[in-house]
Design a protein around this motif. Structure first.
Motif, PDB file in Angstrom:
ATOM      1  N   MET A 258       3.855 -11.476 -19.126  1.00  0.00           N
ATOM      2  CA  MET A 258       2.521 -11.950 -18.065  1.00  0.00           C
ATOM      3  C   MET A 258       2.277 -10.896 -17.002  1.00  0.00           C
ATOM      4  N   ILE A 259       1.402 -10.785 -17.036  1.00  0.00           N
ATOM      5  CA  ILE A 259       0.317  -9.491 -16.591  1.00  0.00           C
ATOM      6  C   ILE A 259       0.107 -10.038 -15.152  1.00  0.00           C
ATOM      7  N   VAL A 260      -0.084  -9.624 -13.837  1.00  0.00           N
ATOM      8  CA  VAL A 260      -0.182  -9.738 -12.699  1.00  0.00           C
ATOM      9  C   VAL A 260      -0.745  -9.192 -12.217  1.00  0.00           C
ATOM     10  N   PRO A 261      -1.866 -10.220 -11.182  1.00  0.00           N
ATOM     11  CA  PRO A 261      -3.060  -8.555  -9.715  1.00  0.00           C
ATOM     12  C   PRO A 261      -1.819  -8.297  -8.965  1.00  0.00           C
TER      13      PRO A 261
ATOM     14  N   THR B  60      -2.653  -8.051  -5.953  1.00  0.00           N
ATOM     15  CA  THR B  60      -2.627  -7.975  -5.343  1.00  0.00           C
ATOM     16  C   THR B  60      -2.329  -9.737  -5.342  1.00  0.00           C
ATOM     17  N   LEU B  61      -2.236 -10.432  -6.351  1.00  0.00           N
ATOM     18  CA  LEU B  61      -1.373 -11.627  -6.395  1.00  0.00           C
ATOM     19  C   LEU B  61       0.194 -11.535  -6.816  1.00  0.00           C
ATOM     20  N   PRO B  62       1.482 -10.799  -6.424  1.00  0.00           N
ATOM     21  CA  PRO B  62       2.205 -10.548  -7.586  1.00  0.00           C
ATOM     22  C   PRO B  62       3.580 -11.892  -7.251  1.00  0.00           C
ATOM     23  N   ASN B  63       2.864 -12.849  -6.640  1.00  0.00           N
ATOM     24  CA  ASN B  63       3.369 -14.339  -7.211  1.00  0.00           C
ATOM     25  C   ASN B  63       2.420 -14.925  -7.988  1.00  0.00           C
ATOM     26  N   PHE B  64       1.638 -15.173  -8.723  1.00  0.00           N
ATOM     27  CA  PHE B  64       0.957 -15.430  -9.395  1.00  0.00           C
ATOM     28  C   PHE B  64       1.305 -16.893 -10.575  1.00  0.00           C
TER      29      PHE B  64
ATOM     30  N   ILE C  86       7.823  -9.672 -16.332  1.00  0.00           N
ATOM     31  CA  ILE C  86       6.323 -10.059 -15.373  1.00  0.00           C
ATOM     32  C   ILE C  86       6.397  -8.559 -15.454  1.00  0.00           C
ATOM     33  N   THR C  87       5.185  -8.691 -14.731  1.00  0.00           N
ATOM     34  CA  THR C  87       4.451  -6.827 -14.825  1.00  0.00           C
ATOM     35  C   THR C  87       3.311  -7.139 -13.909  1.00  0.00           C
TER      36      THR C  87
END
Length: 325
Positions: free
Chosen positions: A13-16, A18-22, A37-38
């Protein structure tokens, strides 16, 4: 995906940044898989992608043949949280057995609200009042009641736009590649090869279709020339569906009474671009898909599809890679 008791799928799961906890609530679900998560940083993605069975949230600009090779033959599912997916249709992916899903439909309400906001800003001279223009120089405001609207694209966004137009008293028709549901509020349906016929009587054309090889710059000079004189053009899908020079032609020849764009070609539009000089043009910065609910809907869809993936069930929002939508 059929699973065995001793097998745990790996999902990246690749997160922005700016939204590390998305995706925290996805991890907390305790699903029967290994979730990696990365942040959306290329080197960090490549450090974790090898051997994964699913990739969720890969940025368009980072999707490539190299990424697919690095993931390996076990990759079975790709999910793009956004609706626009044209950057993903590279040959090896299109021809693979990897299932592709995206975020279409769930962005319908906010994009439809935005489309109507652009249209009303033009028909009611809101943009001109906001700029402080002299009232005597403004055209008479237009009421939507009794007008004819043409929605290009009968998907999640298009149907939400149609619903809203009807509430303003607009007679609405749809252009789409496939038969759409025969809702009572739709006057007619046209297929894409009939679009030159469809635009002739429309007072407003709202573009909500995905960008594909067939829709690329479909709104060219020849098509714009067939628009009803004094009509409006709104685009909340992809900038490259409309030839920018054709829009300028329509404005200069008084075919288009106004143009509202959330997306442009090129994007972003240079600050000194010719389109910026027209008082009857309003441009927003690709923000139609944002609302206080869009992230929640995206996470909900992600969780549902992970559960279905683990159970070997058909995934929601599956994209036809050959058709590119």
């Amino acid at each position: 995906m059929n699973t065995k008791s001793n097998f745990r799928p790996k999902i990246l799961m690749i997160v922005p940044q700016t939204l590390p906890n998305f995706f925290d609530d996805v991890v907390e679900k305790g699903l029967q898989c290994d979730i990696l998560i990365t942040p959306d940083v290329e080197e960090k993605i490549y450090a974790k992608v090898a051997g994964v069975h699913a990739i969720i949230g890969c940025p368009r600009a980072m999707f490539s043949e190299r990424l697919l090779k690095q993931a390996g033959p076990g990759l079975r599912w790709m999910h793009n949280p956004g609706a626009g997916s044209e950057a993903f249709f590279i040959p090896s992916f299109v021809n693979s057995r990897i299932v592709f899903t995206n975020g279409r439909i769930i962005q319908g309400p906010e994009c439809a609200d935005h489309a109507l906001a652009l249209l009303l800003s033009l028909t009611r001279n809101i943009t001109r009042f906001a700029r402080g223009d002299d009232r005597s120089s403004m055209p008479r405001p237009i009421e939507l009641r009794g007008k004819k609207g043409l929605v290009f694209g009968g998907g999640g966004i298009g149907m939400n736009v149609a619903e809203r137009l009807v509430s303003f008293g607009v007679e609405v028709s749809i252009v789409d590649n496939e038969l759409v549901n025969m809702f009572s509020f739709l006057k007619n349906q046209y297929f894409v090869d009939q679009i030159s016929e469809a635009v002739v009587s429309a007072d407003a054309v709202i573009c909500c279709a995905p960008l594909t090889k067939k829709t690329y710059k479909i709104f060219d000079k020849d098509l714009i020339a067939r628009f009803k004189k004094g009509s409006y053009f709104i685009n909340v899908s992809r900038g490259k569906l409309a030839d920018t020079e054709a829009l300028l032609y329509g404005l200069d020849h008084n075919i288009l009474a106004g143009v509202g764009l959330d997306v442009t070609d090129p994007e972003p539009l240079p600050k000194k671009h010719e389109l910026m000089n027209y008082k009857n043009v309003i441009i927003s910065d690709h923000t139609a898909g944002l609302s206080e609910h869009n992230r929640e809907r995206s996470r909900t869809l992600t969780i549902k599809n992970i559960e279905r993936f683990l159970a070997g069930e058909t995934l929601l929002n599956t994209v036809n890679k050959q058709a590119e939508y």
